[in-house]
Design a protein around this motif. Structure first.
Motif, short mmCIF file in Angstrom:
data_model
loop_
_atom_site.label_atom_id
_atom_site.label_comp_id
_atom_site.label_asym_id
_atom_site.label_seq_id
_atom_site.Cartn_x
_atom_site.Cartn_y
_atom_site.Cartn_z
N THR A 131 0.75 -1.20 0.17
CA THR A 131 0.05 0.02 -0.34
C THR A 131 0.86 1.24 0.11
O THR A 131 0.65 2.34 -0.94
N SER A 132 1.91 1.43 0.77
CA SER A 132 2.71 2.59 1.12
C SER A 132 3.25 2.63 -0.29
O SER A 132 3.68 3.80 -0.94
N ASP A 133 3.79 1.59 -0.95
CA ASP A 133 4.66 1.51 -2.07
C ASP A 133 3.83 2.08 -3.37
O ASP A 133 4.25 2.78 -4.17
N ILE A 134 2.44 1.40 -3.40
CA ILE A 134 1.82 2.01 -4.32
C ILE A 134 1.50 3.66 -4.30
O ILE A 134 1.40 4.32 -5.18
N LYS A 135 1.31 4.15 -3.10
CA LYS A 135 1.05 5.55 -2.67
C LYS A 135 2.03 6.25 -3.40
O LYS A 135 2.05 7.33 -4.03
N LYS A 136 3.30 6.00 -3.19
CA LYS A 136 4.68 6.31 -3.67
C LYS A 136 4.51 6.47 -5.39
O LYS A 136 5.20 7.53 -5.94
N MET A 137 4.47 5.30 -5.66
CA MET A 137 4.55 5.10 -7.29
C MET A 137 3.20 5.67 -8.09
O MET A 137 3.40 6.36 -9.04
N ALA A 138 2.06 5.77 -7.41
CA ALA A 138 0.97 6.11 -8.23
C ALA A 138 0.61 7.84 -8.01
O ALA A 138 -0.04 8.17 -7.21
N LYS A 139 1.37 8.49 -8.60
CA LYS A 139 1.59 10.06 -8.47
C LYS A 139 0.00 10.67 -8.51
O LYS A 139 -0.66 10.37 -9.22
N GLY A 140 -0.43 11.37 -7.28
CA GLY A 140 -1.71 12.02 -7.53
C GLY A 140 -2.69 11.14 -7.12
O GLY A 140 -3.85 11.54 -6.80
N ALA A 141 -2.60 9.88 -6.93
CA ALA A 141 -3.76 9.09 -6.66
C ALA A 141 -4.22 8.93 -5.19
O ALA A 141 -3.29 9.21 -4.24
N GLU A 142 -5.62 8.99 -5.04
CA GLU A 142 -6.05 8.40 -3.53
C GLU A 142 -5.78 7.07 -3.62
O GLU A 142 -6.51 6.21 -4.37
N VAL A 143 -5.11 6.29 -2.51
CA VAL A 143 -5.42 4.80 -2.62
C VAL A 143 -5.87 4.18 -1.64
O VAL A 143 -5.63 4.62 -0.32
N VAL A 144 -6.87 3.48 -1.69
CA VAL A 144 -7.81 2.90 -0.80
C VAL A 144 -7.61 1.33 -0.67
O VAL A 144 -7.78 0.58 -1.62
N GLU A 145 -7.20 0.98 0.60
CA GLU A 145 -7.04 -0.41 0.99
C GLU A 145 -8.39 -1.22 0.60
O GLU A 145 -9.38 -0.69 1.48
N GLY A 146 -8.46 -2.47 0.09
CA GLY A 146 -9.90 -3.40 -0.11
C GLY A 146 -9.73 -4.63 0.52
O GLY A 146 -9.45 -4.42 1.86
N LEU A 147 -9.60 -5.66 -0.04
CA LEU A 147 -9.33 -6.72 0.50
C LEU A 147 -8.09 -7.48 0.17
O LEU A 147 -7.37 -7.04 -0.96
N SER A 148 -7.37 -8.28 1.01
CA SER A 148 -6.15 -9.11 0.83
C SER A 148 -6.44 -10.48 0.75
O SER A 148 -6.89 -10.85 2.19
#
Ligand SMILES: Cc1cc2nc3c(=O)[nH]c(=O)nc-3n(C[C@H](O)[C@H](O)[C@H](O)COP(=O)(O)O)c2cc1C
Length: 363
Positions: free
Chosen positions: A325-342
């Motif tokens: 999740t934290s890596d995706i937040k850094k990579m996807a510039k400008g996105a709001e990242v919401v954890e769903g299911l794992s």
């Protein structure tokens, strides 16, 4: 007679426990039946040895450090057995499908590993008290206990990965309740090994395959989840596809390549994916080495996510999102990242309802 019955119950318990741990070889039905055999033998064993409770409570039990240790092991064995019995009912699909408590398969596996290890130490203590060479007995018990731990923590996952071949009926697993999206239907982007791996034509012969087939067609775990979402909300589904070298067909080799790519912070080339018409994206990915596979990183960095929301749907062989999740937040510039299911990999074929309930929460 009592002694013989006790010995018989002990042998049955050890054998049943070991056989059950080789789940992937014996299948679910035999596993559940052996579970009943195990717990019946355990009750017989405890009944025959009921004097132990009286001895311990009246202070007449074994004395000294070894005696205290043996008693602690027995208490832990009893507690672990009770918890394992509840969790066995929780994960049971045939005998106790109505039991909806402690349903976590991984917890069940860890409990079984603990029980096997404690049982070995418990059996070993009988040997210790009779042995003349105490030090040698301790070494032997320690080695056997390590073997018990290794069976549960290493051999079982290894066999699972190498021998697991899941066959599912596509319609039965994927088709289900429809979910009406109030705003827009999210785009689904997924990454899986299938389509990005050089599988040989006779894929069943691939060593270490750990593969799933839906109606005879090879399918990745994330792919099946992507199709479940598609069936529920009618979304467009796009795979992340490598344009260069594919992953090797052996699972373990792919694990090594994945590790190397992570260390090198590689960005393998992929086909372009146009996300411009979408404000909501559901990203479906497997956890690789505690984060996203590097081709997913390529996708995230190649696109502008400003003003977009990415919902995460992960799968793994352990639990959670790790650092994805934290890596995706850094990579996807400008996105709001919401954890769903794992979702744990073995649970995916039966995850349609869970995914549906989650989709209902995405407005
Ligand atoms: C290269 C590689 C690395 C993996 N690393 C992890 C990991 O760190 N943690 C984990 O729980 N599972 C890990 N797994 C297991 C996968 O996340 C799991 O099997 C997943 O369901 C595979 O999905 P797929 O069939 O769509 O590729 C790894 C698998 C591979 C191939």
């Amino acid at each position: 007679m009592k002694k013989k019955l006790n010995l018989f119950s002990e042998i049955i318990m050890y054998l049943a426990l070991l056989a059950q741990m080789l789940y992937v070889l014996i299948g679910n039905t035999v596993h559940e039946i052996l579970g009943i055999v195990f717990f019946v033998s355990l009750v017989v064993h405890i009944f025959i040895k009921r004097w132990w409770f009286r001895a311990v409570t009246s202070g007449k039990g074994r004395k000294g450090k070894a005696g205290i240790f043996a008693n602690i092991v027995i208490i832990l064995l009893i507690l672990t057995s009770i918890t394992l019995m509840i969790s066995s009912m929780g994960v049971s699909r045939i005998l106790f499908p109505w039991f909806k408590f402690m349903m976590e398969p991984l917890f069940h596996r860890y409990l079984a590993t603990a029980l096997l290890t404690l049982s070995i130490v418990h059996g070993g203590m009988h040997f210790y008290f009779k042995a003349k060479a105490k030090k040698r007995a301790v070494v032997l018990i320690t080695l056997l206990a390590i073997a018990g731990l290794a069976i549960g923590l290493a051999l079982v996952p290894y066999l699972n990965r190498h021998l697991r071949k899941v066959e599912v009926a596509f319609d039965e697993k994927v088709r289900g309740e429809k979910v009406e999206m109030t705003e827009e239907i999210p785009l689904v982007v997924y990454f899986t090994r299938v389509g990005n791996t050089d599988f040989e034509p006779d894929v069943d012969a691939v060593s270490g395959a750990s593969l799933m087939k839906a109606d005879g067609v090879l399918m990745g775990n994330t792919q099946l989840m992507a199709f479940m979402i598609q069936d529920a909300i009618g979304s467009e589904v796009i795979p992340i596809t490598l344009t260069g070298e594919k992953y090797p067909s052996s699972y373990m080799d792919t694990v090594s390549v994945g590790s190397r790519e992570l260390k090198e912070d590689a960005r393998p080339a992929i086909e372009d994916i146009d996300i411009s018409g979408h404000n909501k994206i559901i990203l479906v990915y497997p956890i690789w080495w505690g984060t996203v596979p590097m081709p997913v990183a390529t996708f995230l960095e190649a696109n502008d996510f400003t003003g977009k929301t990415i919902y995460l749907l992960a799968t793994q062989g352990s639990f959670g999102f790790a650092s994805s999740t934290s890596d995706i937040k850094k990579m996807a510039k400008g996105a709001e990242v919401v954890e769903g299911l794992s979702i744990y990999c073995d649970d995916i074929p039966n995850a349609r309802t869970e995914i549906t309930e989650w989709l209902k929460k995405i407005e």
